[in-house]
Scaffold this motif. Structure first.
Motif, PDB file in Angstrom:
ATOM      1  N   LYS A   1      64.169 -65.299  44.375  1.00 14.94           N
ATOM      2  CA  LYS A   1      64.093 -65.034  45.807  1.00 14.94           C
ATOM      3  C   LYS A   1      65.506 -65.255  46.338  1.00 14.94           C
ATOM      4  N   SER A   2      65.977 -64.344  47.203  1.00 14.56           N
ATOM      5  CA  SER A   2      67.355 -64.419  47.703  1.00 14.56           C
ATOM      6  C   SER A   2      67.386 -65.001  49.102  1.00 14.56           C
ATOM      7  N   ASP A   3      68.316 -65.936  49.317  1.00 13.28           N
ATOM      8  CA  ASP A   3      68.562 -66.464  50.657  1.00 13.28           C
ATOM      9  C   ASP A   3      69.858 -65.821  51.160  1.00 13.28           C
TER      10      ASP A   3
ATOM     11  N   CYS B   1      65.112 -62.105  35.020  1.00 18.11           N
ATOM     12  CA  CYS B   1      65.273 -60.651  35.141  1.00 18.11           C
ATOM     13  C   CYS B   1      65.251 -60.278  36.623  1.00 18.11           C
ATOM     14  N   TYR B   2      66.069 -59.333  37.021  1.00 16.90           N
ATOM     15  CA  TYR B   2      66.009 -58.907  38.424  1.00 16.90           C
ATOM     16  C   TYR B   2      64.873 -57.898  38.611  1.00 16.90           C
ATOM     17  N   LEU B   3      64.346 -57.858  39.822  1.00 16.97           N
ATOM     18  CA  LEU B   3      63.363 -56.828  40.187  1.00 16.97           C
ATOM     19  C   LEU B   3      64.115 -55.795  41.022  1.00 16.97           C
ATOM     20  N   SER B   4      63.938 -54.533  40.696  1.00 14.70           N
ATOM     21  CA  SER B   4      64.834 -53.481  41.195  1.00 14.70           C
ATOM     22  C   SER B   4      64.665 -53.136  42.668  1.00 14.70           C
TER      23      SER B   4
ATOM     24  N   GLY C   1      78.212 -62.429  45.786  1.00  9.74           N
ATOM     25  CA  GLY C   1      78.398 -63.570  44.887  1.00  9.74           C
ATOM     26  C   GLY C   1      77.128 -64.301  44.475  1.00  9.74           C
ATOM     27  N   PHE C   2      75.950 -63.707  44.693  1.00  9.88           N
ATOM     28  CA  PHE C   2      74.693 -64.371  44.313  1.00  9.88           C
ATOM     29  C   PHE C   2      74.697 -64.786  42.839  1.00  9.88           C
ATOM     30  N   TYR C   3      75.072 -63.840  41.968  1.00  8.34           N
ATOM     31  CA  TYR C   3      74.976 -64.123  40.536  1.00  8.34           C
ATOM     32  C   TYR C   3      76.089 -65.040  40.052  1.00  8.34           C
ATOM     33  N   ASP C   4      77.272 -64.985  40.667  1.00  5.64           N
ATOM     34  CA  ASP C   4      78.337 -65.913  40.271  1.00  5.64           C
ATOM     35  C   ASP C   4      77.936 -67.344  40.611  1.00  5.64           C
TER      36      ASP C   4
ATOM     37  N   ALA D   1      63.494 -58.373  53.342  1.00  7.05           N
ATOM     38  CA  ALA D   1      64.104 -57.490  54.343  1.00  7.05           C
ATOM     39  C   ALA D   1      65.110 -56.527  53.724  1.00  7.05           C
ATOM     40  N   TYR D   2      65.610 -56.837  52.511  1.00  6.67           N
ATOM     41  CA  TYR D   2      66.600 -55.982  51.850  1.00  6.67           C
ATOM     42  C   TYR D   2      65.963 -55.041  50.821  1.00  6.67           C
ATOM     43  N   GLY D   3      64.639 -55.037  50.781  1.00 11.40           N
ATOM     44  CA  GLY D   3      63.963 -54.132  49.842  1.00 11.40           C
ATOM     45  C   GLY D   3      63.886 -54.669  48.423  1.00 11.40           C
TER      46      GLY D   3
ATOM     47  N   TYR E   1      81.136 -46.322  42.390  1.00  7.29           N
ATOM     48  CA  TYR E   1      79.921 -46.383  41.570  1.00  7.29           C
ATOM     49  C   TYR E   1      78.643 -46.391  42.397  1.00  7.29           C
ATOM     50  N   LYS E   2      78.718 -46.872  43.643  1.00  8.85           N
ATOM     51  CA  LYS E   2      77.566 -46.733  44.545  1.00  8.85           C
ATOM     52  C   LYS E   2      77.300 -45.259  44.764  1.00  8.85           C
ATOM     53  N   LYS E   3      78.400 -44.506  44.995  1.00  8.27           N
ATOM     54  CA  LYS E   3      78.284 -43.074  45.257  1.00  8.27           C
ATOM     55  C   LYS E   3      77.744 -42.358  44.022  1.00  8.27           C
TER      56      LYS E   3
ATOM     57  N   LYS F   1      68.518 -47.140  43.711  1.00 13.72           N
ATOM     58  CA  LYS F   1      68.437 -46.514  42.387  1.00 13.72           C
ATOM     59  C   LYS F   1      68.942 -47.455  41.284  1.00 13.72           C
ATOM     60  N   GLU F   2      68.470 -48.706  41.325  1.00 14.22           N
ATOM     61  CA  GLU F   2      68.792 -49.618  40.225  1.00 14.22           C
ATOM     62  C   GLU F   2      67.879 -49.302  39.035  1.00 14.22           C
ATOM     63  N   TYR F   3      68.355 -49.616  37.842  1.00 13.98           N
ATOM     64  CA  TYR F   3      67.493 -49.466  36.665  1.00 13.98           C
ATOM     65  C   TYR F   3      66.189 -50.199  36.948  1.00 13.98           C
TER      66      TYR F   3
ATOM     67  N   THR G   1      71.230 -59.134  34.361  1.00 12.72           N
ATOM     68  CA  THR G   1      71.983 -59.138  35.615  1.00 12.72           C
ATOM     69  C   THR G   1      72.171 -57.728  36.157  1.00 12.72           C
ATOM     70  N   PRO G   2      71.878 -57.523  37.459  1.00 10.39           N
ATOM     71  CA  PRO G   2      72.147 -56.202  38.035  1.00 10.39           C
ATOM     72  C   PRO G   2      73.642 -56.043  38.279  1.00 10.39           C
ATOM     73  N   LEU G   3      74.134 -54.832  38.204  1.00 13.37           N
ATOM     74  CA  LEU G   3      75.551 -54.604  38.499  1.00 13.37           C
ATOM     75  C   LEU G   3      75.777 -53.125  38.772  1.00 13.37           C
TER      76      LEU G   3
ATOM     77  N   GLY H   1      79.396 -56.254  41.522  1.00  8.95           N
ATOM     78  CA  GLY H   1      78.073 -56.172  42.143  1.00  8.95           C
ATOM     79  C   GLY H   1      78.217 -55.750  43.590  1.00  8.95           C
ATOM     80  N   TYR H   2      77.268 -56.178  44.426  1.00 11.74           N
ATOM     81  CA  TYR H   2      77.326 -55.771  45.832  1.00 11.74           C
ATOM     82  C   TYR H   2      78.274 -56.648  46.657  1.00 11.74           C
ATOM     83  N   GLY H   3      78.861 -57.659  46.044  1.00 12.95           N
ATOM     84  CA  GLY H   3      79.938 -58.403  46.694  1.00 12.95           C
ATOM     85  C   GLY H   3      79.543 -59.648  47.455  1.00 12.95           C
TER      86      GLY H   3
HETATM   87  N1  LIG Z   1      67.509 -56.083  42.331  1.00 11.90           N
HETATM   88  C1  LIG Z   1      68.522 -56.851  42.709  1.00 11.90           C
HETATM   89  N2  LIG Z   1      68.283 -58.072  43.170  1.00 11.90           N
HETATM   90  C2  LIG Z   1      69.321 -58.853  43.574  1.00 11.90           C
HETATM   91  C3  LIG Z   1      70.661 -58.391  43.511  1.00 11.90           C
HETATM   92  C4  LIG Z   1      70.883 -57.074  43.019  1.00 11.90           C
HETATM   93  O1  LIG Z   1      72.022 -56.601  42.899  1.00 11.90           O
HETATM   94  N3  LIG Z   1      69.792 -56.344  42.634  1.00 11.90           N
HETATM   95  N4  LIG Z   1      71.681 -59.208  43.946  1.00 11.90           N
HETATM   96  C5  LIG Z   1      72.917 -59.312  43.330  1.00 11.90           C
HETATM   97  O2  LIG Z   1      73.745 -60.071  43.669  1.00 11.90           O
HETATM   98  C6  LIG Z   1      71.330 -60.161  44.990  1.00 11.90           C
HETATM   99  C7  LIG Z   1      71.079 -59.416  46.283  1.00 11.90           C
HETATM  100  N5  LIG Z   1      72.252 -58.757  46.731  1.00 11.90           N
HETATM  101  C8  LIG Z   1      72.272 -57.809  47.723  1.00 11.90           C
HETATM  102  C9  LIG Z   1      73.439 -57.642  48.422  1.00 11.90           C
HETATM  103  C10 LIG Z   1      73.490 -56.726  49.476  1.00 11.90           C
HETATM  104  C11 LIG Z   1      72.389 -55.966  49.791  1.00 11.90           C
HETATM  105  C12 LIG Z   1      72.455 -54.984  50.922  1.00 11.90           C
HETATM  106  O3  LIG Z   1      71.486 -54.368  51.287  1.00 11.90           O
HETATM  107  N6  LIG Z   1      73.670 -54.835  51.484  1.00 11.90           N
HETATM  108  C13 LIG Z   1      74.059 -54.026  52.579  1.00 11.90           C
HETATM  109  C14 LIG Z   1      73.885 -52.575  52.347  1.00 11.90           C
HETATM  110  C15 LIG Z   1      75.017 -52.115  51.498  1.00 11.90           C
HETATM  111  C16 LIG Z   1      74.820 -50.749  50.933  1.00 11.90           C
HETATM  112  O4  LIG Z   1      74.314 -49.854  51.601  1.00 11.90           O
HETATM  113  O5  LIG Z   1      75.164 -50.582  49.753  1.00 11.90           O
HETATM  114  C17 LIG Z   1      73.450 -54.550  53.875  1.00 11.90           C
HETATM  115  O6  LIG Z   1      73.677 -55.748  54.090  1.00 11.90           O
HETATM  116  O7  LIG Z   1      72.805 -53.824  54.622  1.00 11.90           O
HETATM  117  C18 LIG Z   1      71.225 -56.119  49.070  1.00 11.90           C
HETATM  118  C19 LIG Z   1      71.166 -57.028  48.023  1.00 11.90           C
HETATM  119  C20 LIG Z   1      70.126 -60.927  44.537  1.00 11.90           C
HETATM  120  N7  LIG Z   1      69.049 -60.065  44.093  1.00 11.90           N
END
Ligand SMILES: Nc1nc2c(c(=O)[nH]1)N(C=O)[C@@H](CNc1ccc(C(=O)N[C@@H](CCC(=O)O)C(=O)O)cc1)CN2
Ligand SMILES: Nc1ncnc2c1ncn2[C@@H]1O[C@H](COP(=O)(O)OP(=O)(O)OP(=O)(O)O)[C@@H](O)[C@H]1O
Length: 190
Positions: A78-80, A46-49, A140-143, A101-103, A10-12, A54-56, A123-125, A136-138
């Motif tokens: 804010k994410s730690d 609400c999440y900010l994209s 566990g932030f939202y869990d 740093a993660y955009g 689904y990332k692809k 390419k999140e909604y 929730t983003p997914l 999600g991205y794996g």
């Molecule tokens: N908009 C948004 N905010 C969110 C989430 C989300 O899914 N969307 N999250 C939902 O839980 C948390 C952030 N989760 C994230 C997890 C990994 C990466 C990331 O950049 N990971 C890899 C790159 C992987 C890839 O290319 O796909 C890296 O560490 O470089 C970014 C955000 C909290 N905030």
């Protein structure tokens, strides 16, 4: 399919969407979101994209809430990335944002809100299954976040894609979505 394979697939799929497709899917999702019954919600998280993923794009919907539901306070995170935990802050028209740093856009200064205050969480997914199990991205932030919310919090997912049949490796910490918005439909799962 398992989470790891679904995540990859689904990332692809999302990466391969053209800007025109994203634009049209966003318009359809906006319609689904604005038709939902938002009554009774005070704190809406609400999440900010993350643009590069390419999140909604949630901002037009947030602006719609500001204009049409002044009783609702929008809360963003804010994410730690050390503890993989979120902290939550109010978001108004004049709240300054900066990219981490993660955009991910995050509020620079605003009021912190405790997790148990949230009435609903958008929730983003990447994809969900027909039971609302989310991939999600794996990290566990939202869990972790849902574990500290009140049990009746409405867990609302947003997905560009229709639900798949089954996530095969659901874990005990996974919190299923109650409702999932897709461009074509809104699914009430519980
Ligand atoms: N908009 C948004 N905010 C969110 C989430 C989300 O899914 N969307 N999250 C939902 O839980 C948390 C952030 N989760 C994230 C997890 C990994 C990466 C990331 O950049 N990971 C890899 C790159 C992987 C890839 O290319 O796909 C890296 O560490 O470089 C970014 C955000 C909290 N905030
Ligand atoms: N309530 C919790 N307390 C502590 N650790 C947790 C909790 N929930 C999940 N985790 C941990 O976080 C990770 C979540 O992995 P999973 O594959 O379910 O993530 P995801 O739901 O796809 O990702 P995300 O929520 O970041 O979008 C696992 O390593 C798990 O041990």
């Amino acid at each position: 399919m398992n989470k790891a394979d679904l995540r990859k697939t689904y990332k692809k799929k999302r990466n391969e969407l053209s800007l025109e497709e994203v634009f049209s899917l966003d318009a359809q999702l906006f319609e689904q979101l604005t038709q939902y019954d938002w009554s009774g919600i005070n704190y809406l998280h609400c999440y900010l994209s993350i643009e590069k993923f390419k999140e909604y794009h949630t901002l037009p919907f947030i602006e719609w809430i500001w204009a049409n539901h002044p009783e609702i306070t929008i809360v963003v995170s804010k994410s730690d990335f050390v503890s993989n935990e979120l902290r939550h802050f109010t978001f108004y028209r004049d709240t300054p944002l900066e990219l981490n740093a993660y955009g991910i856009p995050e509020p620079v200064i605003s009021e912190e809100i405790a997790p148990f205050k949230m009435d609903a969480v958008l929730t983003p997914l990447l994809v969900v299954d027909k039971n609302g199990n989310r991939v999600g991205y794996g990290k566990g932030f939202y869990d972790r976040f849902f574990a500290s919310c009140k049990p009746e919090v409405k867990k609302l997912g947003i997905s560009y894609f229709e639900p798949v049949e089954k996530v095969s490796d659901v874990n005990e910490w996974d919190v299923p979505m109650d409702v999932v918005f897709t461009p074509l439909d809104t699914y009430y799962l519980k």
